[in-house]
Design a protein around this motif. Structure first.
Motif, short mmCIF file in Angstrom:
data_model
loop_
_atom_site.label_atom_id
_atom_site.label_comp_id
_atom_site.label_asym_id
_atom_site.label_seq_id
_atom_site.Cartn_x
_atom_site.Cartn_y
_atom_site.Cartn_z
N LEU A 29 -4.11 30.09 11.96
CA LEU A 29 -2.92 29.98 12.81
C LEU A 29 -1.65 29.48 12.11
CD1 LEU A 29 -3.87 28.78 16.39
CD2 LEU A 29 -2.84 30.93 15.69
N PRO A 30 -1.75 28.61 11.07
CA PRO A 30 -0.50 28.20 10.41
C PRO A 30 0.36 29.36 9.93
CG PRO A 30 -2.29 26.79 9.69
CD PRO A 30 -2.91 27.87 10.53
N ALA A 31 -0.28 30.48 9.54
CA ALA A 31 0.51 31.66 9.12
C ALA A 31 1.35 32.17 10.28
CB ALA A 31 -0.42 32.77 8.61
N ALA A 32 0.76 32.22 11.47
CA ALA A 32 1.50 32.70 12.65
C ALA A 32 2.61 31.73 13.03
CB ALA A 32 0.53 32.88 13.83
N ILE A 33 2.29 30.43 13.01
CA ILE A 33 3.30 29.42 13.39
C ILE A 33 4.49 29.48 12.43
CG2 ILE A 33 3.72 26.93 13.57
CD1 ILE A 33 0.65 26.75 14.41
N GLY A 34 4.18 29.55 11.13
CA GLY A 34 5.25 29.64 10.13
C GLY A 34 6.11 30.88 10.32
N ALA A 35 5.46 32.02 10.60
CA ALA A 35 6.20 33.28 10.77
C ALA A 35 7.09 33.24 12.01
CB ALA A 35 5.21 34.45 10.87
N VAL A 36 6.58 32.66 13.10
CA VAL A 36 7.36 32.60 14.35
C VAL A 36 8.60 31.72 14.16
CG1 VAL A 36 7.33 31.73 16.72
CG2 VAL A 36 5.41 33.09 15.88
N VAL A 37 8.40 30.52 13.63
CA VAL A 37 9.53 29.58 13.47
C VAL A 37 10.56 30.16 12.50
CG1 VAL A 37 10.20 27.28 12.66
CG2 VAL A 37 8.12 27.56 14.04
N ALA A 38 10.09 30.66 11.36
CA ALA A 38 11.03 31.20 10.36
C ALA A 38 11.73 32.44 10.89
CB ALA A 38 10.28 31.52 9.07
N GLY A 39 11.01 33.27 11.65
CA GLY A 39 11.61 34.49 12.20
C GLY A 39 12.77 34.18 13.13
N LEU A 40 12.62 33.12 13.92
CA LEU A 40 13.68 32.75 14.87
C LEU A 40 14.90 32.17 14.16
CD1 LEU A 40 11.50 31.19 17.71
CD2 LEU A 40 12.48 33.47 17.60
N LEU A 41 14.69 31.56 12.99
CA LEU A 41 15.80 30.93 12.26
C LEU A 41 16.40 31.84 11.19
CD1 LEU A 41 14.17 27.40 11.70
CD2 LEU A 41 15.84 28.04 13.46
N ALA A 42 15.73 32.97 10.91
CA ALA A 42 16.11 33.79 9.75
C ALA A 42 17.53 34.34 9.83
CB ALA A 42 15.10 34.93 9.58
N ARG A 86 21.58 40.19 18.40
CA ARG A 86 20.61 41.18 17.91
C ARG A 86 19.73 40.57 16.81
NH1 ARG A 86 23.66 45.75 16.51
NH2 ARG A 86 23.70 45.17 14.32
N SER A 87 20.31 39.76 15.95
CA SER A 87 19.52 39.09 14.90
C SER A 87 18.44 38.21 15.51
CB SER A 87 20.41 38.23 14.01
OG SER A 87 21.14 39.04 13.14
N LEU A 88 18.81 37.47 16.56
CA LEU A 88 17.83 36.61 17.22
C LEU A 88 16.74 37.46 17.89
CD1 LEU A 88 16.84 33.83 18.09
CD2 LEU A 88 18.40 33.94 20.07
N ALA A 89 17.17 38.56 18.53
CA ALA A 89 16.19 39.44 19.19
C ALA A 89 15.23 40.04 18.17
CB ALA A 89 16.93 40.55 19.94
N ILE A 90 15.76 40.46 17.02
CA ILE A 90 14.88 41.02 15.97
C ILE A 90 13.98 39.92 15.42
CG2 ILE A 90 14.86 42.02 13.63
CD1 ILE A 90 17.38 43.59 14.45
N GLY A 91 14.52 38.68 15.37
CA GLY A 91 13.69 37.55 14.93
C GLY A 91 12.50 37.34 15.85
N ILE A 92 12.77 37.42 17.16
CA ILE A 92 11.68 37.26 18.15
C ILE A 92 10.69 38.42 18.00
CG2 ILE A 92 11.16 37.28 20.63
CD1 ILE A 92 13.95 35.88 20.99
N TRP A 93 11.22 39.63 17.83
CA TRP A 93 10.37 40.82 17.66
C TRP A 93 9.48 40.68 16.41
CZ3 TRP A 93 10.02 44.37 13.69
CH2 TRP A 93 9.39 45.59 13.97
N GLY A 94 10.10 40.31 15.28
CA GLY A 94 9.36 40.18 14.03
C GLY A 94 8.34 39.05 14.08
#
Length: 506
Positions: A316-329, A144-152
């Motif tokens: 775009l760096p803001a989006a890239i940073g958010a995606v990578v960090a969201g998946l690892l959070a 669920r954490s990973l799924a929420i990470g992908i969602w966020g």
């Protein structure tokens, strides 16, 4: 109770077949709502030229979508808990697709405002339903954490992808195309969603209280409108009146929820320190992110002279940073702690904003790109973990209402970010020393100054634009400093409020 919340054909907890494919459908919905919130900014000049709205009508075209979403999120989250989250999502997705066509072919400013408002109603059904369905699809806390990470990550990415998509479409097609892209996505969402998404609802929901719905709508719209109006035109009686009406309505809403046997939103959730701390961190994360992205968009185009597509790509760096960090959070929060990850995320945004206090007209892209990347990483870490905390701290039956609280914090944070940081930028900008005889509209906005300069002799126009750009850049530097103070203070508050908070399955 589990049998009420899960269809009989579901397998053992955490092993529902097709759950990751179902997640991709939910992510599509979130992506569209997030893109739609930002894509209009680039299309505004084209809409102005075609529909010729007044200044006030143009503001409403831009703002009414987020006003309605912010006002209806809690009500729609609660409605999904009652009638079924899948049903509400599919109804909302169908409506979103149909109303997008009305947006694309609007022929008058009034019709455009109505179409944007209706799109907000449809958007408000999508966001809480997606997060609540994730709670029901993924029973294993780590999954669920990973799924929420992908969602966020998708929500954050959508905000940054909007300008890129919009820039591309506007360079090749007419402005209505930015709305028509919603249609094929919505068709896929509905067709796949019917087959793959499980239905879930509160087994004993109680009635849907219409008076609470109205109070919540009036309260949120009043507060957001008052803040935005004060940011655009300074403190005025209409702005203060709207904010006061909104505050009174929200006060009445809270009191009513505490007396109802089955409230629209259980206010007792806020007694949980972790829940309250997560909601506050949510709001302030988005405040920093949206305020920065909004003003850097204007800075990149109007100060540094980049085209819409180039400016979108530069963000775009803001989006890239958010995606990578969201998946690892989620993994980071389990390895270290919830409060370390959320506090670190908020502090990262604060430090990136602090770095932008040195920005001037000729600031190179390395500093801007790095700041955007760090803000994205900070937002991805903080927003993902707080969403997980909010969902995990409530019973399954209230997942929709809790998801709606998280989403409302997101919308309010976006409005506050643009409004509070905007009032600083506008305040500094208004007083710039212009050449004598410069019309008043040049002091209203940098866009206004550029339009004014087009009709002036070359030397006067150059002097006007230099002074206007310098003032706007000074405003951004000052607003970045104020944002840094708010975010660093929020990091301190998160450290205290989220003490001993853990993710499920830790």
């Amino acid at each position: 109770m589990t049998s009420t919340l899960q269809p009989a054909h579901a397998t053992e907890e955490g092993t529902r077949p097709g759950r990751w494919l179902a997640l991709s459908v939910l992510v599509l919905a979130v992506l569209l709502v997030a893109v739609d919130a930002t894509v209009l900014g680039l299309a505004t000049p084209y809409i102005s030229e075609d529909l010729k709205p007044s200044g006030t009508q143009l503001l409403w075209i831009g703002d009414v979508y987020s006003f309605v979403i912010a006002g209806l999120l809690v009500s729609m989250g609660s409605l999904g808990d009652r009638i079924g989250r899948k049903r509400l999502l599919l109804i909302g997705a169908t409506a979103f697709g149909l109303v997008s066509v009305l947006n694309a072919y609007a022929t008058t400013p009034e019709l455009m405002i109505l179409a944007r408002a209706l799109l907000g109603v449809a958007g408000a059904t999508l966001m809480p339903a997606t997060l609540a369905l994730i709670r029901n699809l993924f029973h294993d806390p780590r999954e669920r954490s990973l799924a929420i990470g992908i969602w966020g990550a998708t929500a954050s990415a959508g905000t940054a992808v909007g300008p890129v998509v919009g820039g591309f479409l506007l360079e090749h097609f007419w402005w209505g195309s930015v709305f028509l892209i919603n249609l094929p996505v919505m068709v896929v969402l509905v067709l796949v969603g019917i087959k793959l998404l499980p239905e879930s609802r509160n087994p004993a929901p109680g009635p849907w209280d219409l008076r609470s719905v109205v109070l919540s709508l009036v309260g949120m719209v009043g507060i957001v409108y008052g803040i935005k109006e004060a940011a655009s035109h300074g403190f005025s009686w209409p702005a203060l009146g709207a904010a006061a009406l909104g505050a009174a309505a929200l006060h009445a809403f809270v009191r009513r929820q505490l007396t109802l046997p089955t409230p629209l939103l259980d206010m007792r959730l806020f007694r949980d320190r972790g829940f309250s701390g997560a909601v506050l961190a949510d709001l302030l994360t988005i405040l920093g992110l949206s305020g920065l992205v909004f003003f850097l968009s204007q800075y990149l185009q109007l100060v540094q002279g980049r085209g819409p597509l180039e400016a979108g790509l530069a963000e775009l760096p803001a989006a890239i940073g958010a995606v990578v960090a969201g998946l690892l959070a989620g993994a980071a929060a389990r390895r270290y702690s919830v409060r370390a990850v959320v506090t670190g995320g908020l502090a990262a945004i604060g430090l990136a904003l602090a770095a932008l206090t040195v920005v001037d007209q000729s600031t190179g892209y390395p500093l801007l790109g790095t700041a955007l990347l760090v803000v994205g990483v900070g937002a991805g870490l903080s927003f993902t973990v707080t969403s997980d905390v909010i969902l995990a701290s409530v019973p399954k039956e209230q997942a929709g209402a809790a998801a709606a609280v998280s989403e409302t914090a997101y919308e309010l944070g976006a409005a506050l970010g643009i409004a509070l940081l905007g009032s600083i930028v506008t305040g500094v900008y208004r007083n710039f020393p212009a050449p004598t005889g410069t019309p008043a509209e040049a002091h209203e906005s940098l866009g206004g100054a550029m339009e004014t300069a087009a009709g002036l002799p070359a030397p006067t126009a150059e002097a006007l634009l230099n002074a206007a750009r310098e003032a706007f850049t000074e405003g951004i530097a000052l607003a970045a400093g104020a944002g840094a103070v708010v975010l660093l203070a929020a990091a301190g508050a998160a450290w205290v409020l989220l003490r001993e908070q853990k993710l499920a399955g830790h």
